[in-house]
Design a protein around this motif. Structure first.
Motif, short mmCIF file in Angstrom:
data_model
loop_
_atom_site.label_atom_id
_atom_site.label_comp_id
_atom_site.label_asym_id
_atom_site.label_seq_id
_atom_site.Cartn_x
_atom_site.Cartn_y
_atom_site.Cartn_z
N LYS A 380 8.58 6.69 -6.31
CA LYS A 380 9.80 6.74 -5.50
C LYS A 380 10.99 6.27 -6.34
O LYS A 380 10.79 5.64 -7.37
N PRO A 381 12.22 6.50 -5.84
CA PRO A 381 13.38 6.04 -6.60
C PRO A 381 13.42 4.52 -6.78
O PRO A 381 13.94 4.03 -7.78
N THR A 382 12.87 3.77 -5.83
CA THR A 382 12.84 2.30 -6.00
C THR A 382 11.41 1.79 -5.85
O THR A 382 10.56 2.43 -5.22
N LEU A 383 11.20 0.61 -6.42
CA LEU A 383 9.89 -0.04 -6.36
C LEU A 383 9.51 -0.35 -4.91
O LEU A 383 8.36 -0.19 -4.50
N LEU A 384 10.49 -0.79 -4.14
CA LEU A 384 10.21 -1.17 -2.75
C LEU A 384 9.74 0.06 -1.95
O LEU A 384 8.78 -0.02 -1.18
N GLU A 385 10.42 1.20 -2.16
CA GLU A 385 10.00 2.41 -1.45
C GLU A 385 8.59 2.83 -1.87
O GLU A 385 7.78 3.26 -1.04
N ALA A 386 8.31 2.69 -3.17
CA ALA A 386 6.97 3.07 -3.65
C ALA A 386 5.92 2.16 -3.03
O ALA A 386 4.86 2.62 -2.59
N LYS A 387 6.22 0.87 -2.98
CA LYS A 387 5.27 -0.09 -2.42
C LYS A 387 5.04 0.20 -0.93
O LYS A 387 3.89 0.22 -0.46
N THR A 388 6.12 0.46 -0.21
CA THR A 388 6.00 0.75 1.22
C THR A 388 5.14 1.98 1.45
O THR A 388 4.26 1.99 2.33
N ALA A 389 5.33 3.01 0.65
CA ALA A 389 4.57 4.26 0.83
C ALA A 389 3.09 4.06 0.54
O ALA A 389 2.22 4.56 1.25
N VAL A 390 2.78 3.29 -0.50
CA VAL A 390 1.37 3.05 -0.85
C VAL A 390 0.65 2.28 0.25
O VAL A 390 -0.44 2.65 0.68
N TYR A 391 1.29 1.19 0.71
CA TYR A 391 0.60 0.38 1.73
C TYR A 391 0.54 1.11 3.07
O TYR A 391 -0.42 0.94 3.83
N ALA A 392 1.53 1.96 3.37
CA ALA A 392 1.46 2.77 4.59
C ALA A 392 0.29 3.74 4.47
O ALA A 392 -0.46 3.96 5.43
N GLY A 393 0.10 4.31 3.29
CA GLY A 393 -1.03 5.22 3.06
C GLY A 393 -2.35 4.51 3.26
O GLY A 393 -3.27 5.02 3.91
N LEU A 394 -2.45 3.30 2.73
CA LEU A 394 -3.70 2.53 2.86
C LEU A 394 -4.05 2.26 4.32
O LEU A 394 -5.22 2.27 4.70
N GLU A 395 -3.02 2.03 5.14
CA GLU A 395 -3.25 1.78 6.57
C GLU A 395 -3.90 2.97 7.26
O GLU A 395 -4.54 2.83 8.29
N MET A 396 -3.68 4.17 6.72
CA MET A 396 -4.20 5.38 7.37
C MET A 396 -5.68 5.61 7.08
O MET A 396 -6.32 6.43 7.71
N LEU A 397 -6.21 4.92 6.06
CA LEU A 397 -7.58 5.20 5.62
C LEU A 397 -8.58 4.30 6.33
O LEU A 397 -8.26 3.19 6.75
N ASP A 398 -9.81 4.79 6.43
CA ASP A 398 -10.89 3.97 6.96
C ASP A 398 -11.73 3.53 5.77
O ASP A 398 -12.38 4.35 5.12
N LEU A 399 -11.69 2.23 5.47
CA LEU A 399 -12.27 1.73 4.21
C LEU A 399 -13.20 0.54 4.46
O LEU A 399 -12.89 -0.60 4.10
N PRO A 400 -14.36 0.77 5.08
CA PRO A 400 -15.27 -0.35 5.34
C PRO A 400 -15.80 -0.97 4.05
O PRO A 400 -15.96 -0.27 3.05
N GLN A 401 -16.05 -2.27 4.09
CA GLN A 401 -16.63 -3.01 2.96
C GLN A 401 -15.86 -2.81 1.65
O GLN A 401 -16.43 -2.46 0.61
N THR A 402 -14.55 -2.95 1.79
CA THR A 402 -13.69 -2.85 0.60
C THR A 402 -12.63 -3.94 0.71
O THR A 402 -12.50 -4.58 1.76
N PHE A 403 -11.89 -4.13 -0.35
CA PHE A 403 -10.70 -4.99 -0.28
C PHE A 403 -9.68 -4.51 -1.30
O PHE A 403 -10.02 -3.78 -2.24
N TYR A 404 -8.44 -4.90 -1.07
CA TYR A 404 -7.39 -4.60 -2.06
C TYR A 404 -6.33 -5.69 -1.96
O TYR A 404 -6.22 -6.37 -0.93
N ARG A 405 -5.59 -5.84 -3.04
CA ARG A 405 -4.52 -6.83 -3.03
C ARG A 405 -3.32 -6.29 -2.27
O ARG A 405 -3.02 -5.11 -2.33
#
Ligand code: AMP
Ligand code: GLY
Length: 417
Positions: A380-405
């Motif tokens: 994305k044009p800014t780091l904040l936008e990129a971070k927001t998009a990545v974590y929004a994407g992660l929220e959409m996934l079903d990821l049992p028995q995993t972790f991420y920072r």
């Protein structure tokens, strides 16, 4: 062109993705069944003879090497002998990563800033030495240990335990030498370059997050996420890193008769006295590759062909920022849980990319099959936008028995605001 990528992780998925964007036909050996649009070739990274034979029969124009295991198996030497084009260092040059003692020696010779150190082949001598210098200090197994052979010891007891582990257990594989290093304090960053002989084309900076948990807590890992470039790194520090580290290193390798060709990775730490080297890798970093390549506007093979021909090349980068978050299996890095079903990837919007690493496929299911499962990125044009998009994407996934920072990019964002 027909291009072969050697490897199976997120780094190789990102290389394959970029090469496909550039319009090439891409083969990956052995690859990963979740890398789409590429042909997976069932040949192990270290099966050098089979890789050369494949490149010859399929008329591969370029081969790009991902992991150090293929380099140390001599894949580049074998391709060179057969006259097939490959981008990566020979086994002799890859020793820069394969042996920390070799890397230290060449840095001393070339006057490249790094931590003071001593090398020992016996536990008693190493133990006596640490008593004499005191903590904090860093204990490193000499040899490949997948980024896990390093102990930053804040006390002498921790240092003693690490030395004991290296010499008397096989926790870090078969190790017979230890490097004891001065502890360096500062912010870490990665600087990679396309190198051929003395010719160096530096890339943009990136920053990995090596500890397993938020706030840089927990054990060291292969890397839990990264972003690129680093907005808060001063241009002068970048220039100093290129001129005092990358360029003299490339020259020293030529002078030693082991010229380096391939992706060169410098792990640096910005101390009060300027940038100092923590380690060199003879390959593209992982997960750094996954956040650098989405920003590369130039076609990858154009840069490689220019550096190999020692031609100047005005490499082009997008203006934006990329963040990549690693999703790891529960228990990583000690004992990763495998077999979990990872789903809902089809829900992800177009502005995030997924680069697979330790996953496999069972019918239509994506299954966990390793420690670091995949990297999810956004540019994305800014780091904040990129971070927001990545974590929004992660929220959409079903990821049992995993972790991420949840704090990837946090250090840079804290500096900006
Ligand atoms: P390495 O495998 O050499 O990259 O080391 C892994 C991690 O250990 C680095 O990313 C640093 O966080 C830390 N480390 C290594 N060497 C030093 C040092 N001399 N001073 C402080 N931290 C270090
Ligand atoms: N991200 C660190 C490495 O590739 O070694």
């Amino acid at each position: 062109m027909n291009v072969l990528v050697i490897g199976r992780g997120g780094r190789e998925h990102a290389l394959a993705w970029k090469l496909r964007q550039d319009g090439h036909d891409v083969f990956v050996a052995p690859g990963n069944l979740n890398m789409d649009g590429v042909t997976c070739v069932p040949i192990e990274e270290t099966d050098v003879t089979a890789l050369v034979r494949f490149a010859e029969t399929e008329d591969i124009d370029w081969t790009i090497v991902g992991p150090e295991s293929a380099l140390m198996a001599g894949v580049v030497d074998a391709f060179n002998a057969s006259g097939r084009r490959i981008f990566g260092p020979t086994k002799a040059a890859a020793l820069l990563e394969g042996s920390k003692a070799f890397a230290k020696e060449i840095m001393r010779e070339a006057n490249i800033p790094t931590a003071d150190y001593e090398t020992f082949t016996e536990a008693e001598a190493a133990l006596a030495y640490i008593e004499s210098i005191g903590a904090p200090l860093v204990v490193k197994a000499d040899g490949l240990a997948a980024g896990k052979g390093v102990t930053v010891a804040l006390s002498l007891d921790e240092a003693r335990a690490a030395i004991h582990d290296i010499f008397t257990t096989d926790k870090f594989g078969d190790q017979s030498r230890v490097v004891i290093e001065e502890f360096l304090d500062g912010e870490e960053f990665s600087l990679m370059a396309f190198v051929s002989g003395e010719h160096v084309i530096p890339m943009i900076t990136s920053q990995d997050h090596k500890r397993a948990f938020d706030g840089d807590k927990g054990p060291n890992t292969g890397g839990m996420g990264a972003y690129s470039p680093m907005p808060h790194l001063e241009e002068a520090v970048y220039v100093e890193s290129v001129e005092r580290v990358l360029v003299p290193l490339a020259r020293a390798m030529v002078e030693r008769g082991t010229p380096f060709e391939g992706f060169l990775y410098a792990g640096l730490i910005l101390t009060e006295n300027g940038p100092k080297v923590i380690e060199f890798n003879a390959r593209f970093g992982d997960p750094e590759t996954e956040v650098i390549l989405p920003n590369l506007a130039s076609p990858l093979l154009d840069v490689i062909e220019a550096v190999v021909a020692k031609r100047p090349y005005a490499i082009e980068w997008l203006d934006g920022y990329t963040i990549g978050v690693v999703v790891a299996a529960a228990g990583y890095p000690e004992r990763a849980t495998t077999g979990q079903v990872l789903s809902d990837f089809e829900r992800l919007p177009k502005d995030v990319l997924v680069f697979h690493a330790g996953t496999t496929r069972d019918g239509s299911h994506i299954i966990g099959n390793g420690g670091r499962l995949f990297v999810i990125t956004s540019t994305k044009p800014t780091l904040l936008e990129a971070k927001t998009a990545v974590y929004a994407g992660l929220e959409m996934l079903d990821l049992p028995q995993t972790f991420y920072r949840r704090d990837i990019g946090g250090r840079a964002l804290a500096r900006i605001f």
